[in-house]
Design an enzyme around this catalytic site. Structure first.
Site, PDB file in Angstrom:
ATOM      1  CB  SER A 136      -8.291 -24.159 -18.186  1.00 22.02           C
ATOM      2  OG  SER A 136      -7.560 -24.820 -19.185  1.00 22.02           O
ATOM      3  CG  ASN A 137     -12.820 -22.340 -17.367  1.00 25.38           C
ATOM      4  OD1 ASN A 137     -11.720 -21.910 -17.678  1.00 25.38           O
ATOM      5  ND2 ASN A 137     -13.900 -22.183 -18.124  1.00 25.38           N
ATOM      6  CG  HIS A 184      -0.916  10.249  20.960  1.00 20.67           C
ATOM      7  ND1 HIS A 184      -1.818  10.428  19.936  1.00 20.67           N
ATOM      8  CD2 HIS A 184      -1.637   9.803  22.033  1.00 20.67           C
ATOM      9  CE1 HIS A 184      -3.033  10.123  20.367  1.00 20.67           C
ATOM     10  NE2 HIS A 184      -2.951   9.732  21.630  1.00 20.67           N
ATOM     11  CB  SER A 314      27.015   4.851   6.681  1.00 18.81           C
ATOM     12  OG  SER A 314      27.360   5.998   5.924  1.00 18.81           O
ATOM     13  CE  LYS A 320      23.521   6.422  10.121  1.00 15.51           C
ATOM     14  NZ  LYS A 320      22.467   5.474   9.768  1.00 15.51           N
ATOM     15  CD  GLU A 327      16.487   0.241   7.555  1.00 13.99           C
ATOM     16  OE1 GLU A 327      17.292  -0.270   6.756  1.00 13.99           O
ATOM     17  OE2 GLU A 327      16.747   1.270   8.222  1.00 13.99           O
TER      18      GLU A 327
END
Length: 462
Positions: A136-137, A184, A314, A320, A327
């Site tokens: 397994s190792n 910024h 919405s 909207k 997202e």
């Protein structure tokens, strides 16, 4: 139910299950998350076990008829026909021994059935025959690498290439759309929308290249180290022959590890690969978030671009529409970043000759690859290719941008430019009028120097 026996005694197993006692003990011991190993990982186990049988039989290590049945049964595992038999939780023994045993038992019972028609005939032994020359190792770390290489090459790299190409196409389409630059989140000197999208395209191209650079390490397999890296019970040449068969079947350049102690005790290659995935996730987050901001509004935000309208945004505000694809990408990126933390901490927990968090690493690494690939494909198809530039809006905003005064610095000086910008902002006028009013430049000079498109091309104007 039926009674199966292992070295610890008797245990009840579902009557029709190809797995046996050891797998059932792990089912009973780890009712943790209901998260199972992915199809990609089970595919890797089937590939490995089949190749081992194709070597062990002709080499005389396992009876050829049994080895042939093992190889055929392992191919069924590889091809997904026995996925329902892989029942174990990700959160189990840290070596993944339970899952290696699960594979051994399923393949042994199915191979026995192929030989005698009775899957309980015990013609094939899970440890002596299916697991010959393995542990397994070394199996689990090898399977992690095999699965990751295939997933990256088949899923992720094509998806990143597709996204980069779509962004590059938009860069060409938007090459002449002049708009306000922003640093910024504040107004800065002008750029073109095409320049922004070209930057996004290169981000994804470089992300793809970073992921590609991790492949040579991942193509190196731990198989052959057996229990601790020494290779005990693996005949000379056996691991290399098995890996060569795996490479031939998969088409990928797998090779035996340079050092088996490193390959089993450390999981640095997976940590490195996860780091490249995290970087791609960071890039995708940045791009998706920028597009979300650039499309904000549509009346009271930036609205320099319009994203495809996909669904109502919405349950209370009619009309909207939200940037749902951005997202989605941002959430996928967050998940991949979280997975990277888990993989990093998992990689740190290699104790002496063995890492003991390999199932966690396997699950999170493969999930990150698949998530990024799916997100990149969906984002490309449902968002990027449908983006439209709002040219008039971009022009309106850049013409109101007082920071265009920067282009006048070589001609009126930084300090005078600051005065002009402040007065223009305070009075609601544009900087050209202020500069002319103060007599620093003529109207014709200002018109020539404040060529917004030329500002996007660099150098000194005038």
């Amino acid at each position: 139910m039926r009674i199966e026996r292992d070295s610890m005694g008797e245990v009840q197993v579902p009557a029709d299950a190809y797995y046996g006692a050891s797998t059932q003990r792990a089912v009973d011991n780890f009712p943790i998350s209901n998260l199972k190993f992915s199809r990609r990982f089970v595919w890797a186990l089937g590939l490995l076990k089949g190749s081992a049988a194709r070597v062990s039989g002709p080499s005389g290590y396992v009876d050829e008829a049994k080895a042939k049945a093992i190889a055929d049964a392992a191919d069924e595992v590889r091809d997904g026909r026995l996925d329902a038999q892989f029942v174990l939780d990700i959160f189990q023994t840290g070596s993944g021994t339970s899952t290696n045993t699960n594979a051994n038992e399923v393949i042994a019972h199915r191979a026995s059935e192929m030989i005698s028609g009775d899957f309980l005939s015990k013609d094939v032994h899970p440890n002596d025959h299916v697991n010959f020359g393995q542990s397994s190792n070394d199996v689990i770390p090898a399977a992690i690498h095999v699965a990751a290489v295939a997933a990256i090459r088949e899923e992720l790299l094509p998806a990143l290439d597709k996204l980069s190409g779509a962004l590059a196409a938009k860069a060409d389409e938007f090459a002449d759309v002049v708009k306000s630059g922003r640093t910024h989140l504040m107004d800065a000197t002008p750029v073109t929308l095409g320049q922004e999208f070209a930057g996004y395209s290169v981000q994804m191209k470089k992300g793809k290249e970073r992921v590609e650079k991790t492949l040579p390490e991942l193509e190196e397999l731990a198989l052959g180290g057996t229990a601790v890296g020494s290779g005990l019970n693996a005949p000379d040449g056996f691991p290399a022959a098995v890996i060569a068969d795996m490479a031939a079947i998969s088409g990928y350049a797998f090779r035996e590890a340079d050092d088996h102690f490193e390959a089993q005790a450390a999981k640095d290659a997976t940590v490195n690969a996860s780091g490249s995935l995290k970087t791609v996730a960071t890039s995708m987050f940045k791009i998706a978030n920028d597009l979300r901001w650039l499309s904000s509004g549509p009346r009271t935000g930036i609205a320099e671009i319009q994203l495809p309208s996909l669904q109502p945004g919405s349950s209370i505000m009619p009309g909207k529409v939200n940037p749902v694809m951005s997202e989605m990408v941002m959430q996928v990126a967050a998940q991949v970043m979280g997975n990277d933390v888990a993989i990093t901490w998992g990689g740190a927990n290699g104790n002496f000759e063995l890492n003991v968090m390999m199932p966690l690493i396997a699950h999170n690494l493969l999930e990150s690859i698949s998530l990024l690939a799916a997100a990149a494909n969906t984002f490309t198809d449902k968002c990027v290719v449908g983006i439209v530039a709002n040219v008039d809006r971009a022009r309106e905003l850049v013409e109101r941008n007082i920071i265009v005064v920067t282009a006048l610095n070589p001609h009126i000086g930084y300090d005078n430019g600051a005065v002009a910008a402040k007065e223009a902002f305070a009075s609601g006028r544009n900087v050209a009028d202020v500069v002319v009013e103060k007599g620093w430049l003529t109207a014709d000079q200002v018109t020539e120097l404040l060529d917004i498109k030329r500002m996007t091309e660099g150098g000194v104007i005038g």
